[in-house]
Scaffold this active site. Structure first.
Site, PDB file in Angstrom:
ATOM      1  N   ASP A   1      55.404  49.357  50.069  1.00  0.00           N
ATOM      2  CA  ASP A   1      56.436  49.738  51.020  1.00  0.00           C
ATOM      3  C   ASP A   1      56.515  51.261  51.018  1.00  0.00           C
ATOM      4  OD1 ASP A   1      58.670  50.418  52.405  1.00  0.00           O
ATOM      5  OD2 ASP A   1      60.003  48.961  51.447  1.00  0.00           O
TER       6      ASP A   1
ATOM      7  N   TYR B   1      64.154  48.689  47.406  1.00  0.00           N
ATOM      8  CA  TYR B   1      64.788  48.230  48.645  1.00  0.00           C
ATOM      9  C   TYR B   1      63.720  48.098  49.719  1.00  0.00           C
ATOM     10  CZ  TYR B   1      67.910  48.226  52.741  1.00  0.00           C
ATOM     11  OH  TYR B   1      68.568  47.912  53.908  1.00  0.00           O
TER      12      TYR B   1
ATOM     13  N   LYS C   1      60.950  55.674  58.784  1.00  0.00           N
ATOM     14  CA  LYS C   1      61.435  57.026  58.527  1.00  0.00           C
ATOM     15  C   LYS C   1      60.536  58.122  59.143  1.00  0.00           C
ATOM     16  CE  LYS C   1      64.546  55.406  55.068  1.00  0.00           C
ATOM     17  NZ  LYS C   1      64.449  54.343  54.106  1.00  0.00           N
TER      18      LYS C   1
HETATM   19  C1  LIG Z   1      64.787  52.813  54.366  1.00  0.00           C
HETATM   20  C2  LIG Z   1      63.901  51.843  53.723  1.00  0.00           C
HETATM   21  C3  LIG Z   1      63.658  50.577  54.271  1.00  0.00           C
HETATM   22  C4  LIG Z   1      64.420  50.053  55.450  1.00  0.00           C
HETATM   23  O1  LIG Z   1      64.185  50.765  56.612  1.00  0.00           O
HETATM   24  P1  LIG Z   1      65.259  50.681  57.820  1.00  0.00           P
HETATM   25  O2  LIG Z   1      64.630  51.506  58.891  1.00  0.00           O
HETATM   26  O3  LIG Z   1      66.535  51.225  57.276  1.00  0.00           O
HETATM   27  O4  LIG Z   1      65.368  49.252  58.182  1.00  0.00           O
HETATM   28  C5  LIG Z   1      62.700  49.784  53.680  1.00  0.00           C
HETATM   29  N1  LIG Z   1      62.021  50.192  52.601  1.00  0.00           N
HETATM   30  C6  LIG Z   1      62.240  51.396  52.037  1.00  0.00           C
HETATM   31  C7  LIG Z   1      61.428  51.803  50.866  1.00  0.00           C
HETATM   32  C8  LIG Z   1      63.194  52.244  52.562  1.00  0.00           C
HETATM   33  O5  LIG Z   1      63.421  53.414  51.962  1.00  0.00           O
END
Ligand SMILES: *Cc1c(COP(=O)(O)O)cnc(C)c1O
Length: 424
Positions: free
Chosen positions: A239, A144, A267
């Site tokens: 990511d 994601y 995060k």
């Molecule tokens: C949470 C997450 C996102 C998206 O971040 P948001 O702050 O919710 O937009 C993107 N990549 C990874 C790996 C994530 O865990």
């Protein structure tokens, strides 16, 4: 436990907010039942609107790595709030956090702040396209990267074909620029490169995946991706929204010893306030406006309140030399002891874990990609989730999510958690 107030609040929320929530996983659609409305949090504990308390294994989906409402983060935010929330001008703080991160994370020379992980990944892809002059990207099933169009893609008909939209509103034109590959499948990625390598701007992935449950890269997978990207002039994007400052201060890059061309954060970097960032080598980052031509902007990007929360969180981590060792030890204890209980009871399962991320999959002994994650017994996970919730242990409300262990989880919390598992 009683959930009367949560229940009433959810009914009311549904009248004014789509599905009653501002982010879908919160609605408990996957596990069923009424989502618990929280009122406050401190350390390892969440308190809901009915006065029930829970040991928290989500920690706001990662940001609260120190535990909730940590003293020094709270103080930093309170002090800053008195000076101003946001100026829309440069501030010294932005350079301070940038410098702190760059001096300790290998492979990045320059970093830009945004307000979410979604924004970070979306911007990194645009930058990769601008830098390489190419349009295609490769993403992996089960990873994601936020909710921007290029990532909301499901598999096309055959293997290694173009993706198709997996949400209404994503155009087939956009989907055609995303190749979808299987996590941990080097052969498939090689095939895509052999056919279309010259058109691929970037490969983006979670270097340790957390959005299909925790899935760890197998030996050689990341090294091969790195080599393919280098060979074809494609940018490798890690990511690290989830793994950054969580697996180590230098994220998965530090742990795996493989380095990306661009890295995205979110995060933990904001310590609970809305922050994301993307970073990379100088010659790539220079392509961004105002220096270069690749457009990217944000009204609240780098705002002082968020930067203070992030900076205080990162500083706390750096001040404690044993921080990551202890987090990992706590997580390994949890994994080992839960594993023993299930084994005694003859419950077939596998627990994937790396650092302070872990997930349990039932009725399987191996999960290394999305198909295998889907093959686990999610109905059993859902029963497990509710049994734990009822005993005051708050797990992610889906078998496709990672548990995030915080620094506030200690011996007592682990004992209570194991008791709950035993009675399940
Ligand atoms: C949470 C997450 C996102 C998206 O971040 P948001 O702050 O919710 O937009 C993107 N990549 C990874 C790996 C994530 O865990």
């Amino acid at each position: 436990m009683r959930y009367q107030r949560s229940s009433a609040l959810f009914d009311k929320a549904k009248r004014y907010i789509p599905g009653g929530v501002n982010s879908p996983v919160r609605a408990f659609n996957s596990v069923g039942g009424v989502p618990v409305f929280m009122k406050s949090a401190k350390g390892a504990l969440l308190t809901d609107e009915d006065g029930n308390t829970y040991i928290d294994y989500i920690n706001s989906w990662g940001p609260a790595i120190l535990g909730h409402t940590h003293g020094s983060v709270l103080e930093a935010v309170q002090k800053q709030a008195e000076k101003g929330f946001s100026f829309g001008t440069p501030t010294e703080l932005e350079t301070e956090i940038a410098q702190l991160i760059i001096s300790r994370v290998a492979s990045i020379d320059s970093i830009r702040m945004v307000s979410s992980g979604t924004e970070a990944c979306m911007s990194a892809i645009r930058l990769a396209r601008g830098f390489t002059g190419r349009e295609k990207i490769i993403k992996f099933e089960g990873c994601y990267h936020g909710h921007s169009d290029s990532f909301l893609i499901s598999a096309g008909s055959g293997a290694a074909t173009f993706g198709s939209p997996n949400s209404p509103g994503v155009t087939s034109g956009t989907a055609k620029d995303t190749f979808l590959a299987r996590y941990n499948d080097t052969v498939q990625v090689e095939e895509i490169f052999r056919k279309s390598g010259e058109e691929i701007a970037a490969v983006i992935l979670e270097p340790v995946a957390g959005n299909m449950g925790c899935v760890v890269p197998e030996r050689g997978f990341m090294e091969n991706l790195r080599a393919l990207c280098t060979e074809y002039g494609t940018l490798l994007i890690f990511d690290e929204v989830m793994t950054g400052f969580r697996l180590a201060f230098g994220g998965a890059q530090e742990v795996l010893g493989v380095f990306a061309d661009l890295v995205t954060y979110g995060k933990v970097i904001g310590g609970g306030l809305p922050v994301g960032a993307f970073a990379g080598r100088k010659e790539i980052m220079e392509c961004l406006t105002p220096q270069g031509a690749v457009y990217q902007a944000g009204t609240l990007s780098g705002n002082p309140l968020a930067m203070r929360a992030g900076l205080a969180t990162l500083q706390c981590i750096l001040d404690d030399a044993a921080f990551y060792d202890r987090l990992e030890r706590t997580t390994v204890t949890l994994k080992t002891e839960i594993g023993k209980i299930f084994q005694e009871k003859g419950i077939s399962h596998v627990i994937n874990q790396r650092g302070s991320m872990m997930s349990i999959f039932f009725d399987t002994n191996r999960v290394s990609n999305f198909d295998e994650a889907s093959g686990a017994n999610h109905a059993l996970f859902n029963r497990f989730f509710h049994a734990m919730l009822n005993q005051g242990v708050y797990l992610p409300p889906s078998g496709y999510e990672t548990w995030f262990i915080s620094h506030a989880i200690g011996k007592n919390e682990i004992e209570k958690t194991l008791d709950a598992v035993r009675s399940f």
